[in-house]
Motif scaffolding. Structure first.
Motif: not given
Length: 84
Positions: A36-61
């Motif tokens: 059971e883990v809570i990941f706190e992240w300061d990168s909105m782009i990475v967090a949103e990509a992992l939560l399937d809210h946004d398509e990740p940029p090609m560089a990190i897809r």
């Protein structure tokens, strides 16, 4: 409780570094047996990509797809964006 520190020795952009750090965190949580883990992240782009809210940029897809695959092995997790 556990801690991780790791030096990355190859040149990457800031977004790739953030995604790679998240990948390391997920792997570390699995390695130490945390289910059971809570990941706190300061990168909105990475967090949103992992939560399937946004398509990740090609560089990190590929990295985010790998992270999502590893997250399937963790019973319960939460990813939150922390503003700096």
């Amino acid at each position: 409780m556990a801690a991780l520190s790791k030096k990355i020795t190859y040149p990457l952009g800031s977004l790739e570094i953030e995604a790679n750090a998240m990948e390391e965190e997920v792997q570390f949580a699995w390695d130490v047996g945390v289910h059971e883990v809570i990941f706190e992240w300061d990168s909105m782009i990475v967090a949103e990509a992992l939560l399937d809210h946004d398509e990740p940029p090609m560089a990190i897809r590929a990295i985010t797809e790998g992270i999502r695959h590893k997250l399937q092995d963790i019973q319960q997790f939460q990813i939150t964006h922390i503003k700096r």
